[in-house]
Design an enzyme around this catalytic site. Structure first.
Site, PDB file in Angstrom:
ATOM      1  N   LYS A  92       9.328   7.696  10.882  1.00 49.87           N
ATOM      2  CA  LYS A  92       8.011   7.870  11.526  1.00 49.87           C
ATOM      3  C   LYS A  92       7.844   6.810  12.619  1.00 49.87           C
ATOM      4  O   LYS A  92       7.352   7.098  13.691  1.00 49.87           O
ATOM      5  CB  LYS A  92       6.880   7.745  10.505  1.00 49.87           C
ATOM      6  CG  LYS A  92       5.515   7.873  11.163  1.00 49.87           C
ATOM      7  CD  LYS A  92       4.402   7.852  10.168  1.00 49.87           C
ATOM      8  CE  LYS A  92       4.094   6.473   9.654  1.00 49.87           C
ATOM      9  NZ  LYS A  92       3.430   5.582  10.617  1.00 49.87           N
TER      10      LYS A  92
ATOM     11  N   HIS B 244       6.893   5.704   1.417  1.00 48.28           N
ATOM     12  CA  HIS B 244       7.626   4.502   0.984  1.00 48.28           C
ATOM     13  C   HIS B 244       8.488   4.805  -0.246  1.00 48.28           C
ATOM     14  O   HIS B 244       9.613   4.333  -0.355  1.00 48.28           O
ATOM     15  CB  HIS B 244       6.656   3.384   0.575  1.00 48.28           C
ATOM     16  CG  HIS B 244       5.833   2.824   1.675  1.00 48.28           C
ATOM     17  ND1 HIS B 244       4.470   2.987   1.745  1.00 48.28           N
ATOM     18  CD2 HIS B 244       6.169   2.080   2.761  1.00 48.28           C
ATOM     19  CE1 HIS B 244       3.993   2.355   2.803  1.00 48.28           C
ATOM     20  NE2 HIS B 244       5.005   1.801   3.446  1.00 48.28           N
TER      21      HIS B 244
ATOM     22  N   ASN C 139       0.861  -1.190   0.000  1.00 49.56           N
ATOM     23  CA  ASN C 139       0.000   0.000   0.000  1.00 49.56           C
ATOM     24  C   ASN C 139       0.897   1.241   0.000  1.00 49.56           C
ATOM     25  O   ASN C 139       0.793   2.115   0.847  1.00 49.56           O
ATOM     26  CB  ASN C 139      -0.952  -0.001   1.213  1.00 49.56           C
ATOM     27  CG  ASN C 139      -2.025   1.059   1.064  1.00 49.56           C
ATOM     28  OD1 ASN C 139      -2.215   1.881   1.939  1.00 49.56           O
ATOM     29  ND2 ASN C 139      -2.698   1.072  -0.050  1.00 49.56           N
ATOM     30  N   LEU C 140       1.775   1.242  -0.993  1.00 46.87           N
ATOM     31  CA  LEU C 140       2.867   2.220  -1.015  1.00 46.87           C
ATOM     32  C   LEU C 140       2.365   3.645  -1.206  1.00 46.87           C
ATOM     33  O   LEU C 140       1.518   3.910  -2.056  1.00 46.87           O
ATOM     34  CB  LEU C 140       3.860   1.864  -2.126  1.00 46.87           C
ATOM     35  CG  LEU C 140       4.437   0.442  -2.050  1.00 46.87           C
ATOM     36  CD1 LEU C 140       5.416   0.207  -3.187  1.00 46.87           C
ATOM     37  CD2 LEU C 140       5.116   0.188  -0.701  1.00 46.87           C
ATOM     38  N   HIS C 141       2.879   4.561  -0.401  1.00 47.62           N
ATOM     39  CA  HIS C 141       2.546   5.983  -0.488  1.00 47.62           C
ATOM     40  C   HIS C 141       3.862   6.745  -0.670  1.00 47.62           C
ATOM     41  O   HIS C 141       4.955   6.136  -0.646  1.00 47.62           O
ATOM     42  CB  HIS C 141       1.754   6.423   0.755  1.00 47.62           C
ATOM     43  CG  HIS C 141       2.412   6.067   2.049  1.00 47.62           C
ATOM     44  ND1 HIS C 141       3.599   6.625   2.466  1.00 47.62           N
ATOM     45  CD2 HIS C 141       2.066   5.182   3.018  1.00 47.62           C
ATOM     46  CE1 HIS C 141       3.940   6.126   3.631  1.00 47.62           C
ATOM     47  NE2 HIS C 141       3.036   5.232   3.993  1.00 47.62           N
TER      48      HIS C 141
ATOM     49  N   SER D 293       0.969   7.685   6.015  1.00 42.44           N
ATOM     50  CA  SER D 293       0.840   6.360   6.600  1.00 42.44           C
ATOM     51  C   SER D 293      -0.269   5.619   5.866  1.00 42.44           C
ATOM     52  O   SER D 293      -1.274   6.235   5.473  1.00 42.44           O
ATOM     53  CB  SER D 293       0.469   6.487   8.084  1.00 42.44           C
ATOM     54  OG  SER D 293      -0.023   5.263   8.571  1.00 42.44           O
TER      55      SER D 293
ATOM     56  N   GLN E 150       3.073  -9.470  13.346  1.00 44.88           N
ATOM     57  CA  GLN E 150       3.170  -8.193  14.059  1.00 44.88           C
ATOM     58  C   GLN E 150       1.804  -7.563  14.353  1.00 44.88           C
ATOM     59  O   GLN E 150       1.739  -6.455  14.867  1.00 44.88           O
ATOM     60  CB  GLN E 150       4.084  -7.220  13.310  1.00 44.88           C
ATOM     61  CG  GLN E 150       3.549  -6.678  12.008  1.00 44.88           C
ATOM     62  CD  GLN E 150       4.603  -5.861  11.267  1.00 44.88           C
ATOM     63  OE1 GLN E 150       5.553  -6.409  10.712  1.00 44.88           O
ATOM     64  NE2 GLN E 150       4.461  -4.557  11.262  1.00 44.88           N
TER      65      GLN E 150
ATOM     66  N   ARG F 141      -2.290   3.793   7.214  1.00 43.29           N
ATOM     67  CA  ARG F 141      -3.476   3.815   8.079  1.00 43.29           C
ATOM     68  C   ARG F 141      -4.263   5.129   7.965  1.00 43.29           C
ATOM     69  O   ARG F 141      -5.390   5.202   8.446  1.00 43.29           O
ATOM     70  CB  ARG F 141      -3.085   3.520   9.523  1.00 43.29           C
ATOM     71  CG  ARG F 141      -2.636   2.064   9.674  1.00 43.29           C
ATOM     72  CD  ARG F 141      -2.512   1.604  11.102  1.00 43.29           C
ATOM     73  NE  ARG F 141      -2.408   0.162  11.177  1.00 43.29           N
ATOM     74  CZ  ARG F 141      -1.256  -0.524  11.316  1.00 43.29           C
ATOM     75  NH1 ARG F 141      -0.113   0.121  11.395  1.00 43.29           N
ATOM     76  NH2 ARG F 141      -1.268  -1.842  11.376  1.00 43.29           N
TER      77      ARG F 141
END
Ligand code: PAF
Length: 282
Positions: free
Chosen positions: A151, A37, A32-34, A187, A61, A189
């Protein structure tokens, strides 16, 4: 870009590059690259001849009741972003390849103390999952350099400690947080935020900056500053997890002589758990 799912095929490709004397950088991700990344990949490309990006949503995790199933999986879009950047290899293993043993009998990597505070308290077992998967990725890819975002400040510390303690000959490189124009840290999220929550989300970074300014101006009553910031976060609709001024070296209580500090924040906003930090040198 070469895309591989299997560990044997990955090793063969790495060997070819090693024979050609190419240096290798690894950028571990959960996809879910932003832009955050993509910045890591760009930095990795400046540092090594070959860049491997791993995409693996690591079940170990995530705790019970966390967002493992809902975590956004966008492999096609991610692959095209990586191709546009000129990434050499995308490694996207299956869960059964990374964890051939059942979850109870899987060997785990635990970095003591640093894993048990802050995010480790709220998310028990989280950093064991992170350290285990990063350790496995290091063994699979055997990079010279691995690049991570700042982050996740505590995660970066856990990974640095694990790398040192297990004598991996790998340089760990941290990259400053990439932010939206209004200051919100990028992020995956953030995608969970509703429009209203998204408008309030930058408060977390605003409060970090305000607190940092007060510390820089000489305020050493950290407890009061932390309480004030938590109160303001609540007023913005967050449920704060922690907001703490700590020593950057080990995340311990700072003394007056400590010159390297970090302010760490984690708070829930709707379905999203947001984390951010600011480092301070006096
Ligand atoms: O930061 C992340 O995306 C993950 O924690 C990592 C380092 C890729 C391990 O799964």
């Amino acid at each position: 870009m070469i895309t591989l799912e299997g560990i044997d095929a990955l090793r063969r490709q790495i060997q070819r590059w090693r024979k050609a004397d190419d240096s290798i950088a690894l950028v571990p991700t959960m996809g879910n690259l932003h832009p955050g990344h993509l910045k890591l990949v760009e930095v990795a490309m400046e540092m090594a001849d070959r860049v491997v990006v791993s995409i693996f949503v690591n079940p170990m995790q995530f705790g019970e009741g966390e967002d493992f199933a809902a975590y956004p999986r966008t492999m096609e879009e991610d692959a095209s972003s990586l191709i546009s950047l000129g990434t050499d290899l995308l490694f996207a293993p299956a869960v059964s390849d990374v964890y051939p043993a059942s979850s109870d009998s899987q060997t785990r990597v635990e970095v003591p103390e640093i894993s048990d505070i802050f995010c480790g308290t709220s998310r028990p077992g989280h950093f064991v999952g992170v350290a285990t998967v990063v350790c496995k990725l290091f063994n699979m890819v055997q990079p010279d350099i691995a690049v991570f975002g700042e982050k996740d400040f505590q995660q970066l510390m856990v990974i640095r400690r694990m790398t040192e303690d297990l004598s991996f000959p790998i340089r760990i490189h941290g990259v400053p947080t990439v932010r939206e124009e209004d200051g919100l840290a990028r992020s995956s999220r953030n995608g969970y935020l509703t429009t209203g929550e998204r408008a309030r989300a930058p408060a977390i970074y605003r409060l970090l900056r305000q607190t940092a300014d007060k510390v820089r101006a000489g305020d050493t009553n950290y407890e009061r500053l932390e309480t004030q910031a938590q109160k303001s976060l609540k007023a913005e609709g967050f449920t704060p997890d922690y907001f703490r001024v700590v020593r950057a070296r080990d995340l311990a209580e700072p003394s007056r002589d400590d010159t390297e500090l970090v302010i760490l924040a984690a708070a829930y906003l709707g379905k999203a758990r947001l984390i951010d930090n600011i480092t301070l040198t006096s």
